[in-house]
Design a protein around this motif. Structure first.
Motif, PDB file in Angstrom:
ATOM      1  N   SER A  45      22.228   8.171 -52.134  1.00 51.92           N
ATOM      2  CA  SER A  45      22.668   7.701 -53.439  1.00 51.92           C
ATOM      3  C   SER A  45      22.800   6.174 -53.451  1.00 51.92           C
ATOM      4  CB  SER A  45      24.005   8.347 -53.808  1.00 51.92           C
ATOM      5  OG  SER A  45      24.458   7.888 -55.057  1.00 51.92           O
ATOM      6  N   ILE A  46      23.327   5.634 -52.371  1.00 52.58           N
ATOM      7  CA  ILE A  46      23.449   4.172 -52.256  1.00 52.58           C
ATOM      8  C   ILE A  46      22.075   3.535 -52.092  1.00 52.58           C
ATOM      9  CG2 ILE A  46      24.344   2.295 -50.823  1.00 52.58           C
ATOM     10  CD1 ILE A  46      26.687   4.226 -50.100  1.00 52.58           C
ATOM     11  N   TYR A  47      21.246   4.124 -51.237  1.00 53.04           N
ATOM     12  CA  TYR A  47      19.939   3.549 -50.909  1.00 53.04           C
ATOM     13  C   TYR A  47      19.064   3.381 -52.144  1.00 53.04           C
ATOM     14  CZ  TYR A  47      15.075   3.625 -49.299  1.00 53.04           C
ATOM     15  OH  TYR A  47      13.745   3.367 -49.117  1.00 53.04           O
ATOM     16  N   TYR A  48      19.112   4.348 -53.058  1.00 49.85           N
ATOM     17  CA  TYR A  48      18.218   4.270 -54.207  1.00 49.85           C
ATOM     18  C   TYR A  48      18.684   3.283 -55.281  1.00 49.85           C
ATOM     19  CZ  TYR A  48      15.111   7.764 -52.366  1.00 49.85           C
ATOM     20  OH  TYR A  48      14.203   8.424 -51.568  1.00 49.85           O
ATOM     21  N   ASN A 174       3.994  -4.153 -58.952  1.00 51.94           N
ATOM     22  CA  ASN A 174       3.397  -3.865 -60.255  1.00 51.94           C
ATOM     23  C   ASN A 174       2.311  -4.853 -60.661  1.00 51.94           C
ATOM     24  OD1 ASN A 174       3.859  -1.516 -61.644  1.00 51.94           O
ATOM     25  ND2 ASN A 174       5.845  -2.135 -62.454  1.00 51.94           N
ATOM     26  N   GLY A 175       2.415  -6.091 -60.220  1.00 45.95           N
ATOM     27  CA  GLY A 175       1.437  -7.094 -60.617  1.00 45.95           C
ATOM     28  C   GLY A 175       0.113  -7.031 -59.878  1.00 45.95           C
ATOM     29  N   LEU A 176       0.000  -6.138 -58.917  1.00 48.50           N
ATOM     30  CA  LEU A 176      -1.219  -6.101 -58.101  1.00 48.50           C
ATOM     31  C   LEU A 176      -2.359  -5.331 -58.764  1.00 48.50           C
ATOM     32  CD1 LEU A 176       0.193  -5.489 -54.494  1.00 48.50           C
ATOM     33  CD2 LEU A 176      -0.584  -7.641 -55.513  1.00 48.50           C
ATOM     34  N   GLY A 177      -2.041  -4.500 -59.748  1.00 51.91           N
ATOM     35  CA  GLY A 177      -3.085  -3.732 -60.417  1.00 51.91           C
ATOM     36  C   GLY A 177      -3.410  -2.408 -59.772  1.00 51.91           C
ATOM     37  N   LEU A 178      -2.522  -1.918 -58.920  1.00 55.45           N
ATOM     38  CA  LEU A 178      -2.684  -0.616 -58.286  1.00 55.45           C
ATOM     39  C   LEU A 178      -2.365   0.509 -59.264  1.00 55.45           C
ATOM     40  CD1 LEU A 178      -0.583  -1.603 -55.182  1.00 55.45           C
ATOM     41  CD2 LEU A 178      -3.001  -1.046 -55.007  1.00 55.45           C
ATOM     42  N   VAL A 179      -2.778   1.719 -58.907  1.00 58.98           N
ATOM     43  CA  VAL A 179      -2.319   2.907 -59.608  1.00 58.98           C
ATOM     44  C   VAL A 179      -1.063   3.380 -58.879  1.00 58.98           C
ATOM     45  CG1 VAL A 179      -2.860   5.273 -60.280  1.00 58.98           C
ATOM     46  CG2 VAL A 179      -4.665   3.521 -60.286  1.00 58.98           C
ATOM     47  N   ASN A 180       0.093   3.132 -59.463  1.00 62.66           N
ATOM     48  CA  ASN A 180       1.357   3.427 -58.796  1.00 62.66           C
ATOM     49  C   ASN A 180       1.830   4.845 -59.108  1.00 62.66           C
ATOM     50  OD1 ASN A 180       1.748   0.827 -57.566  1.00 62.66           O
ATOM     51  ND2 ASN A 180       2.240   0.033 -59.602  1.00 62.66           N
ATOM     52  N   ILE A 181       2.271   5.537 -58.048  1.00 65.80           N
ATOM     53  CA  ILE A 181       2.713   6.928 -58.182  1.00 65.80           C
ATOM     54  C   ILE A 181       4.083   7.075 -57.545  1.00 65.80           C
ATOM     55  CG2 ILE A 181       2.220   9.332 -57.590  1.00 65.80           C
ATOM     56  CD1 ILE A 181      -0.766   8.535 -57.464  1.00 65.80           C
ATOM     57  N   GLY A 182       5.055   7.525 -58.325  1.00 72.52           N
ATOM     58  CA  GLY A 182       6.400   7.749 -57.806  1.00 72.52           C
ATOM     59  C   GLY A 182       6.563   9.168 -57.306  1.00 72.52           C
ATOM     60  N   VAL A 187      15.375  10.255 -56.791  1.00 67.37           N
ATOM     61  CA  VAL A 187      15.505   9.743 -58.162  1.00 67.37           C
ATOM     62  C   VAL A 187      14.347  10.250 -59.013  1.00 67.37           C
ATOM     63  CG1 VAL A 187      16.801   7.687 -57.509  1.00 67.37           C
ATOM     64  CG2 VAL A 187      14.310   7.593 -57.549  1.00 67.37           C
ATOM     65  N   ARG A 188      14.540  10.211 -60.334  1.00 68.82           N
ATOM     66  CA  ARG A 188      13.544  10.758 -61.246  1.00 68.82           C
ATOM     67  C   ARG A 188      12.842   9.687 -62.082  1.00 68.82           C
ATOM     68  NH1 ARG A 188      14.440  14.040 -58.154  1.00 68.82           N
ATOM     69  NH2 ARG A 188      15.275  16.144 -58.403  1.00 68.82           N
ATOM     70  N   ASP A 189      13.480   8.551 -62.273  1.00 66.41           N
ATOM     71  CA  ASP A 189      12.938   7.527 -63.170  1.00 66.41           C
ATOM     72  C   ASP A 189      12.184   6.465 -62.378  1.00 66.41           C
ATOM     73  OD1 ASP A 189      14.028   8.734 -65.437  1.00 66.41           O
ATOM     74  OD2 ASP A 189      15.960   7.745 -65.118  1.00 66.41           O
ATOM     75  N   PHE A 190      10.913   6.289 -62.709  1.00 67.02           N
ATOM     76  CA  PHE A 190      10.061   5.305 -62.051  1.00 67.02           C
ATOM     77  C   PHE A 190       9.360   4.450 -63.098  1.00 67.02           C
ATOM     78  CE2 PHE A 190      10.554   8.449 -58.767  1.00 67.02           C
ATOM     79  CZ  PHE A 190      10.424   7.773 -57.558  1.00 67.02           C
ATOM     80  N   PRO A 191       9.077   3.185 -62.771  1.00 61.24           N
ATOM     81  CA  PRO A 191       8.365   2.309 -63.708  1.00 61.24           C
ATOM     82  C   PRO A 191       6.858   2.544 -63.661  1.00 61.24           C
ATOM     83  CG  PRO A 191       8.943   1.082 -61.739  1.00 61.24           C
ATOM     84  CD  PRO A 191       9.525   2.458 -61.559  1.00 61.24           C
ATOM     85  N   THR A 192       6.455   3.782 -63.796  1.00 59.62           N
ATOM     86  CA  THR A 192       5.044   4.166 -63.821  1.00 59.62           C
ATOM     87  C   THR A 192       4.926   5.489 -64.575  1.00 59.62           C
ATOM     88  OG1 THR A 192       3.122   4.791 -62.489  1.00 59.62           O
ATOM     89  CG2 THR A 192       5.284   5.307 -61.570  1.00 59.62           C
ATOM     90  N   LYS A 193       3.747   5.741 -65.143  1.00 61.66           N
ATOM     91  CA  LYS A 193       3.567   7.003 -65.877  1.00 61.66           C
ATOM     92  C   LYS A 193       3.241   8.160 -64.945  1.00 61.66           C
ATOM     93  CE  LYS A 193      -1.306   6.073 -67.007  1.00 61.66           C
ATOM     94  NZ  LYS A 193      -2.270   5.928 -68.112  1.00 61.66           N
ATOM     95  N   PHE A 194       2.956   7.862 -63.690  1.00 63.07           N
ATOM     96  CA  PHE A 194       2.602   8.913 -62.739  1.00 63.07           C
ATOM     97  C   PHE A 194       3.776   9.199 -61.805  1.00 63.07           C
ATOM     98  CE2 PHE A 194      -1.622   6.833 -63.505  1.00 63.07           C
ATOM     99  CZ  PHE A 194      -2.175   7.872 -64.250  1.00 63.07           C
ATOM    100  N   VAL A 195       4.382  10.364 -61.962  1.00 63.64           N
ATOM    101  CA  VAL A 195       5.518  10.768 -61.128  1.00 63.64           C
ATOM    102  C   VAL A 195       5.306  12.216 -60.701  1.00 63.64           C
ATOM    103  CG1 VAL A 195       8.020  11.040 -60.944  1.00 63.64           C
ATOM    104  CG2 VAL A 195       7.069   9.201 -62.361  1.00 63.64           C
ATOM    105  N   ILE A 196       5.446  12.474 -59.408  1.00 64.83           N
ATOM    106  CA  ILE A 196       5.335  13.831 -58.876  1.00 64.83           C
ATOM    107  C   ILE A 196       6.604  14.153 -58.096  1.00 64.83           C
ATOM    108  CG2 ILE A 196       2.822  13.943 -58.796  1.00 64.83           C
ATOM    109  CD1 ILE A 196       2.886  12.994 -55.923  1.00 64.83           C
ATOM    110  N   SER A 197       6.883  15.424 -57.930  1.00 64.89           N
ATOM    111  CA  SER A 197       8.104  15.816 -57.227  1.00 64.89           C
ATOM    112  C   SER A 197       7.915  15.829 -55.719  1.00 64.89           C
ATOM    113  CB  SER A 197       8.586  17.194 -57.702  1.00 64.89           C
ATOM    114  OG  SER A 197       7.617  18.187 -57.410  1.00 64.89           O
ATOM    115  N   SER A 198       6.661  15.876 -55.282  1.00 61.78           N
ATOM    116  CA  SER A 198       6.351  15.930 -53.852  1.00 61.78           C
ATOM    117  C   SER A 198       4.928  15.468 -53.630  1.00 61.78           C
ATOM    118  CB  SER A 198       6.523  17.358 -53.317  1.00 61.78           C
ATOM    119  OG  SER A 198       5.919  17.509 -52.048  1.00 61.78           O
ATOM    120  N   VAL A 199       4.651  14.932 -52.456  1.00 66.71           N
ATOM    121  CA  VAL A 199       3.280  14.565 -52.102  1.00 66.71           C
ATOM    122  C   VAL A 199       2.384  15.804 -52.073  1.00 66.71           C
ATOM    123  CG1 VAL A 199       1.851  13.602 -50.232  1.00 66.71           C
ATOM    124  CG2 VAL A 199       3.955  12.452 -50.902  1.00 66.71           C
ATOM    125  N   ALA A 200       2.975  16.980 -51.962  1.00 68.41           N
ATOM    126  CA  ALA A 200       2.187  18.216 -52.044  1.00 68.41           C
ATOM    127  C   ALA A 200       1.400  18.295 -53.351  1.00 68.41           C
ATOM    128  CB  ALA A 200       3.106  19.434 -51.905  1.00 68.41           C
TER     129      ALA A 200
END
Length: 214
Positions: A45-48, A174-182, A187-200
């Motif tokens: 909780s602190i780390y995030y 964010n400024g690098l132009g990558l496709v960012n995936i959370g 945590v649930r909120d990420f500054p990207t439109k791509f969010v998954i619950s697991s790398v699976a």
């Protein structure tokens, strides 16, 4: 646009490391006069909200060599974390899809010292490189880390995905132009439109991105 390379964070993205690392952190902090009286959930909780853990460790949180000492002790003890469910199958699938994979970890420990651990997890057959803050040395951050991973891949950023469990990592790059995936390990909120619950879930998402932009 088709994704050709994927930069993967390690701890709490691919591997549940904190339960094993917490004991090491307590011992390490105690040697420096700090008490870490938190369980795994409290520390996460602190780390995030504070990835350096400054409210727990004070000035030690910004000391590269403190973290190097802790991660070295963790590595030498060889009591490693656990790969999250479905992750190894996902990494295998991504490799079979022809995606080039690089691990970029914020550990203040050289990647060569993690070789046994990465073999233990089963990652070494699928990733072509590893870079860490330990490889870069003091004074570097996640932005520098991801830039180095891009150099390893030698691909333009717009065909590379960056996958991490921490929203602040994505803010930094964010400024690098990558496709960012959370990855919503905690945590649930990420500054990207791509969010998954697991790398699976990553192979399916990458396939969708490829189909959408290909």
């Amino acid at each position: 646009m088709v994704i050709k390379g994927i930069i993967l964070d390690l701890d709490m993205t691919l591997v549940n490391t904190l339960p094993k690392f917490l004991g090491i952190l307590r011992e390490c902090a105690a040697r420096h006069g700090r008490a870490v009286n938190y369980d795994v959930d409290q520390l996460l909780s602190i780390y995030y909200r504070d990835p350096s853990l400054s409210e727990v460790l004070g000035d030690l949180s910004r000391n590269y060599w403190f973290w190097h000492e802790c991660w070295l002790a963790y590595s030498e003890r060889r009591d490693y974390g656990e790969v999250f469910p479905g992750v190894l199958d996902a990494v295998n699938a991504l490799h079979s899809m022809g995606k080039r994979l690089v691990i970029a970890t914020g550990r203040e420990l050289e990647c060569w010292r993690m070789a046994d651990e990465l073999r233990y997890y089963g990652f070494t057959d699928y990733v072509e490189g590893c870079v860490s803050l330990g490889d870069l040395g003091p004074g570097h951050d996640k932005l520098d880390l991801v830039k180095r991973a891009l150099e390893i891949l030698a691909l333009p950023p717009n065909v590379v995905a960056y996958v991490t469990d921490h929203p602040r990592d994505i803010l930094m790059v964010n400024g690098l132009g990558l496709v960012n995936i959370g990855v919503s390990t905690w945590v649930r909120d990420f500054p990207t439109k791509f969010v998954i619950s697991s790398v699976a879930e990553l192979p399916r998402l990458i396939s969708m991105i490829d189909e959408s932009y290909g």
